[in-house]
Design an enzyme around this catalytic site. Structure first.
Site, PDB file in Angstrom:
ATOM      1  N   GLU A 174     -10.317   3.822 -16.813  1.00 52.73           N
ATOM      2  CA  GLU A 174      -9.703   4.338 -15.586  1.00 52.73           C
ATOM      3  C   GLU A 174      -9.317   3.233 -14.607  1.00 52.73           C
ATOM      4  O   GLU A 174      -9.830   3.166 -13.480  1.00 52.73           O
ATOM      5  CB  GLU A 174     -10.658   5.333 -14.916  1.00 52.73           C
ATOM      6  CG  GLU A 174     -10.914   6.555 -15.779  1.00 52.73           C
ATOM      7  CD  GLU A 174     -11.820   7.592 -15.130  1.00 52.73           C
ATOM      8  OE1 GLU A 174     -12.565   7.235 -14.213  1.00 52.73           O
ATOM      9  OE2 GLU A 174     -11.796   8.755 -15.559  1.00 52.73           O
ATOM     10  N   GLU A 364     -11.528  11.534 -22.511  1.00 56.04           N
ATOM     11  CA  GLU A 364     -12.562  12.188 -21.703  1.00 56.04           C
ATOM     12  C   GLU A 364     -12.037  13.553 -21.291  1.00 56.04           C
ATOM     13  O   GLU A 364     -10.895  13.663 -20.826  1.00 56.04           O
ATOM     14  CB  GLU A 364     -12.875  11.417 -20.416  1.00 56.04           C
ATOM     15  CG  GLU A 364     -13.711  10.194 -20.600  1.00 56.04           C
ATOM     16  CD  GLU A 364     -14.163   9.574 -19.276  1.00 56.04           C
ATOM     17  OE1 GLU A 364     -14.457  10.322 -18.317  1.00 56.04           O
ATOM     18  OE2 GLU A 364     -14.197   8.344 -19.209  1.00 56.04           O
TER      19      GLU A 364
HETATM   20  C1  BG6 Z   1     -14.806   9.591 -15.370  1.00 55.65           C
HETATM   21  C2  BG6 Z   1     -15.583   8.375 -15.801  1.00 55.65           C
HETATM   22  O1  BG6 Z   1     -14.165   9.299 -14.191  1.00 55.65           O
HETATM   23  O2  BG6 Z   1     -15.516  10.732 -15.029  1.00 55.65           O
HETATM   24  C3  BG6 Z   1     -16.928   8.689 -16.451  1.00 55.65           C
HETATM   25  O3  BG6 Z   1     -14.832   7.567 -16.669  1.00 55.65           O
HETATM   26  C4  BG6 Z   1     -17.593   9.807 -15.694  1.00 55.65           C
HETATM   27  O4  BG6 Z   1     -17.683   7.506 -16.466  1.00 55.65           O
HETATM   28  C5  BG6 Z   1     -16.697  11.028 -15.742  1.00 55.65           C
HETATM   29  O5  BG6 Z   1     -18.867  10.098 -16.164  1.00 55.65           O
HETATM   30  C6  BG6 Z   1     -17.291  12.271 -15.134  1.00 55.65           C
HETATM   31  O6  BG6 Z   1     -17.724  12.022 -13.839  1.00 55.65           O
HETATM   32  P1  BG6 Z   1     -19.212  12.335 -13.409  1.00 55.65           P
HETATM   33  O7  BG6 Z   1     -19.350  11.813 -12.057  1.00 55.65           O
HETATM   34  O8  BG6 Z   1     -19.372  13.807 -13.488  1.00 55.65           O
HETATM   35  O9  BG6 Z   1     -20.077  11.613 -14.388  1.00 55.65           O
END
Ligand code: BG6
Length: 475
Positions: A174, A364
């Protein structure tokens, strides 16, 4: 409808959110290790040194460092043919600027990569995911050409060491987070000036380009991707002012992928920098380096969409940039207030492919939710299945109806891990439950949730099972 043959099905994690063992086998601290648990509605604190009375979730995390074999075996049991994970820079070059790599650090990832391969799981490796070595503080972290050079050396070390074993690489997780989460992105403080953030972004973009070139030189089979935090957005109204406000927001976010995919700073960015009187530290050959380091594919994370308009002014705040001045009345939200928008995934896939004409990879996507462990050890996470299912159905349409080339889907995260925004464990994403609470108490025991068996079916049928109506689904 069907997913392409050889579609990459899997999951994604990052080192500091799973490994723990933060000082084992020569590793030293990274920026992630200085972040405490967010408590009582305060954000995570970033301390300059480790304070005894504070809790730092990354120090132990889910202890994957000692459980990786068990976890990867479970991924294989789900049928994964790909797994995205990150390498902790501070395991390989503990201070960041060391002369030689730490053998024990390389040994660990050796085992991880070999184990994946033995199960037929293709590793997709993120070179930096929110964890710059603290040893680089003396160079001002990413606000420095030196750090850029150390990163390139680190990346080159990995390309050489894993030659022939790792083919898919992502240079930075990101990268567009430099504007919203600069500490995570590059050790830059949230209140740093815009100029500092722009400079740090410049060094990362340059580092990425140099790494791409080296990766191709070392092995022509290497495929290197950029990784975009999928900030897709809709205009608040059809008032042209809102449409332009939304467009301004999109350009703020897409500028990073524009550079990584096209190999140069776009005009709109150069004009913006000129207006802000920001001079980037251009040096001879930088321009050429950016040109030569164009990525092979675009990967991205996707959790939510935004609504933007004249009030947004291009500026967003918060981990997922949720403060745009608007909200979407058509969408429901997760327990953590993130709007849920499966159709937004189809929109984002189309938009990115139209813009770059490069293959895409979803690295993701998932739902952070509170899970309940039943007395018999089962976890009935139908909400997670519903979330992933709805997104996969939209992905299928983007591939089948819109013709978007998508290499794979790696959901976040196959196993419960430490949340990046809050440091919590109770914000669970996994198909695999980990017995651990927010404060690091628990047995670390892994157990399978209902979603484990469901995702297994999805992979086994290459997506066909998505069209099976589940018992609890309404007509
Ligand atoms: C993304 C990141 O922005 O969001 C991850 O690359 C992160 O590292 C994911 O875990 C979800 O966010 P969070 O705060 O719920 O873990």
């Amino acid at each position: 409808m069907t997913f392409p043959k050889n579609f990459m099905w899997g999951g994604a994690t990052s080192a500091e959110q799973i490994e723990g063992a933060y000082l084992d086998d020569g590793k030293l601290t990274s920026t992630a290790d200085m972040m405490t648990l967010a408590e009582n509605s305060h954000p995570r604190e970033i301390t300059s040194k480790i304070e005894k009375d504070k809790f730092y979730p990354s120090h132990v995390a889910i202890d994957y460092y000692h459980h990786y074999a068990e976890d990867i075996k479970l991924f294989a049991e789900m049928g994964f043919n790909s797994y995205r994970f990150s390498i902790a820079w501070s395991r390989i070059f503990p201070h960041g600027d060391d002369e030689t790599p730490n053998k024990k650090g390389l040994d660990f990832y050796d085992k991880v990569v070999d184990l994946c391969t033995s199960y037929g799981i293709e590793p997709v490796v993120t070179i930096q995911h929110f964890d710059t070595p603290m040893g680089l503080k003396k160079y001002d972290f990413w606000d420095s050409r030196k750090t850029m050079e150390f990163y390139v050396k680190y990346a080159e070390t990995l390309f050489k060491y894993f030659k022939g074993r790792v083919k898919y690489w992502l240079t930075f997780n990101e990268i567009n987070n430099m504007s919203t989460m600069p500490w995570n992105a590059g050790g830059i403080s949230l209140d740093a000036t815009i100029e500092t953030k722009e400079r740090a972004a410049y060094y990362q973009l340059l580092a990425s380009a140099k790494a791409v070139k080296i990766a191709h030189e070392i092995d022509s089979q290497n495929k290197v991707g950029m990784m975009y935090n999928g900030h897709f957005s809709y205009a608040a109204t059809c008032d042209p002012k809102d449409v332009l406000g939304n467009y301004a927001f999109q350009k703020k976010m897409l500028f990073y992928s524009d550079v990584q995919a096209r190999g140069y700073y776009p005009n709109y960015k150069l004009k913006e920098l000129e207006r802000e009187h920001i001079k980037l530290p251009f040096e001879e050959n930088d321009e050429e380096a950016l040109k030569q380091g164009k990525v092979d594919f675009i990967s991205f994370s996707y959790y939510l969409t935004h609504v933007c308009g004249q009030k947004t002014n291009g500026v967003v705040k918060g981990l997922q940039g949720l403060e745009t001045g608007y909200s979407n009345p058509y969408l429901t939200k997760s327990n953590w207030g993130w709007p849920i928008d499966p159709k937004g995934l189809r929109y984002g896939l189309n938009m990115l492919f139209d813009r770059y004409q490069l293959p895409l990879m979803i690295v993701e996507n998932g739902l952070g939710a509170v899970d309940h462990l039943e007395d018999d050890g089962s976890i009935h996470d139908s909400y997670r299945i519903a979330y992933i299912k709805a997104h996969l159905l939209e992905l299928e349409k983007a591939i089948d109806i819109d013709g978007v080339p998508v290499l794979g889907y790696m959901s976040w995260a196959p196993v419960d891990l430490v949340a990046a925004s809050t440091g919590q464990m109770k914000k669970r994403y996994g198909y695999i439950y980990v017995d651990l609470d927010d404060h690091g108490h628990g047995t670390f025991k892994r157990s399978k949730k209902d979603s484990f068996y469901w995702y297994q079916k999805i992979i086994e049928t290459n997506g066909q099972y998505l069209h099976r109506k589940l018992e609890w689904e309404k007509d």
